[in-house]
Write an enzyme that holds these catalytic residues in place. Sequence first.
Site, PDB file in Angstrom:
ATOM      1  N   ARG A 153       8.006 -14.664  10.365  1.00  0.00           N
ATOM      2  CA  ARG A 153       7.869 -13.202  10.076  1.00  0.00           C
ATOM      3  C   ARG A 153       9.312 -12.355  10.216  1.00  0.00           C
ATOM      4  O   ARG A 153       9.532 -11.251   9.767  1.00  0.00           O
ATOM      5  CB  ARG A 153       7.223 -12.603  11.414  1.00  0.00           C
ATOM      6  CG  ARG A 153       6.557 -11.094  11.046  1.00  0.00           C
ATOM      7  CD  ARG A 153       5.349 -10.795  11.800  1.00  0.00           C
ATOM      8  NE  ARG A 153       5.197 -11.386  13.154  1.00  0.00           N
ATOM      9  CZ  ARG A 153       5.838 -10.723  14.263  1.00  0.00           C
ATOM     10  NH1 ARG A 153       6.324  -9.632  14.072  1.00  0.00           N
ATOM     11  NH2 ARG A 153       5.661 -11.093  15.386  1.00  0.00           N
TER      12      ARG A 153
ATOM     13  N   TYR B  72       1.338   5.630  -9.274  1.00  0.00           N
ATOM     14  CA  TYR B  72      -0.003   4.654  -9.225  1.00  0.00           C
ATOM     15  C   TYR B  72      -1.007   5.232  -8.240  1.00  0.00           C
ATOM     16  O   TYR B  72      -0.437   5.793  -7.204  1.00  0.00           O
ATOM     17  CB  TYR B  72       0.747   3.433  -8.646  1.00  0.00           C
ATOM     18  CG  TYR B  72      -0.292   2.225  -8.227  1.00  0.00           C
ATOM     19  CD1 TYR B  72      -1.272   1.898  -9.268  1.00  0.00           C
ATOM     20  CD2 TYR B  72      -0.108   1.734  -7.173  1.00  0.00           C
ATOM     21  CE1 TYR B  72      -2.088   1.118  -8.896  1.00  0.00           C
ATOM     22  CE2 TYR B  72      -1.017   0.902  -6.641  1.00  0.00           C
ATOM     23  CZ  TYR B  72      -1.949   0.460  -7.461  1.00  0.00           C
ATOM     24  OH  TYR B  72      -3.194  -0.487  -7.253  1.00  0.00           O
TER      25      TYR B  72
ATOM     26  N   ASP C  80       9.895   3.999  -8.467  1.00  0.00           N
ATOM     27  CA  ASP C  80       9.134   2.844  -8.634  1.00  0.00           C
ATOM     28  C   ASP C  80       9.581   2.277 -10.336  1.00  0.00           C
ATOM     29  O   ASP C  80       9.141   3.006 -11.247  1.00  0.00           O
ATOM     30  CB  ASP C  80       7.603   3.259  -8.663  1.00  0.00           C
ATOM     31  CG  ASP C  80       6.748   2.027  -8.722  1.00  0.00           C
ATOM     32  OD1 ASP C  80       7.047   1.022  -9.490  1.00  0.00           O
ATOM     33  OD2 ASP C  80       5.437   1.929  -8.279  1.00  0.00           O
TER      34      ASP C  80
ATOM     35  N   LYS D 273       3.322  -7.570 -10.903  1.00  0.00           N
ATOM     36  CA  LYS D 273       3.228  -7.426 -12.472  1.00  0.00           C
ATOM     37  C   LYS D 273       4.201  -8.313 -12.974  1.00  0.00           C
ATOM     38  O   LYS D 273       4.187  -9.577 -13.230  1.00  0.00           O
ATOM     39  CB  LYS D 273       3.381  -5.745 -12.677  1.00  0.00           C
ATOM     40  CG  LYS D 273       2.511  -5.021 -11.547  1.00  0.00           C
ATOM     41  CD  LYS D 273       1.254  -5.093 -11.682  1.00  0.00           C
ATOM     42  CE  LYS D 273       0.161  -4.036 -10.886  1.00  0.00           C
ATOM     43  NZ  LYS D 273       0.383  -3.907  -9.543  1.00  0.00           N
TER      44      LYS D 273
END
Length: 369
Positions: A59, A113, A178, A203
């Site tokens: 982590r 988005y 973004d 993407k």
Amino acid sequence: MTNLRTRAVHAGRDDLTDLGLHAAPLDFSTTYPSRDSAAEARRIDEFAAGGDVSGIYGRIGNPTVERFERALAELEGFEHAVAFASGMAAVSACLLSAVQQGKRHVVGVRPLYGSTDHLLTSGLLGTEVTWAAPEDAASAVREDTGLVFVETPANPTLTELDIAALVERCGAVPVLVDNTFATPVLQRPGHHGARLVLHSATKFLGGHGDVMGGVVACDAEEAARLRGIRFATGAVLHPLAGYLLLRGLSTLPLRVTAASATAAILAERLARHPAVTAVHHPRIGGPLVAFEVAGDPHAVIGAVRLITPAVSLGSVDTLIQHPASLTHRVVAEHDREEAGITGRLIRLSAGLEDVEDLWHDLDQALKAC
């Protein structure tokens, strides 16, 4: 930097020859044993103080994921990048970082988005948003503004804005861009002054529709905060996802360039089609095309046979979807309409198929509506 196409192949892999390896190693370890507990304690203290350490627990960090982070940072022109389990986990971490610094206010430029818009509007993470046009963003800045959040080209209308001009107007307030749609192949917002550059790595960076992730390129100070938030929230990228994303970067320039050429041809033909009333294609190019139809958009989606009717984008296969029904359904109808996301708007992400095959499929689908 060497040509981007060359660096995309070698970034994150420059040490492999010295290690006697050709493929990047994939490390699945969740924990890393050590007989020296005192040294481990010092390393954990170093991490808590903002240091970049790994090799303690999965982590905190993973060497395969770190290779992807270094590669993406290099391609975007930043010192660091921090990877997350999804694009929205990356968005959430950026917002939490601003809140952590006592800057809970965000200036947002629509469209974004749909899930990003929803998260900002909901205030779920303790933030407050003011929506503004690009030219009005600076006047919306307050003393407690932590971010100006933009997406260019925007999802799904492909609206573009001048990043450098926005950064100049907003002064000391960090601008987050973004860059999912453009990728570093078409633009590098950091070169225009953006302090944070975010990707839904699901993407184009992955590029094959088989891996989910998010990543933020930034400076060392912000990277330390984001790593701390990732550790606290557990929004870590799986090592296999890191491996696939690193592999995806090697073909990113080739895929984006080829798909962009196809999209340009489709945009030109769509503009002349009698069933199409408007076409949106970015000035910088890219694989995305948005268009509005005179008839029923749902009929178009239902009639394609070669093109994949699905959300997401950036895959090797061409994807088509109706934003008002899917990616932006969580945005209030009035806000959608104001941002140009009409009920007749369709978004298409060009893949790597032959352009004539794609056009044949689009044409017959448009006739169906």
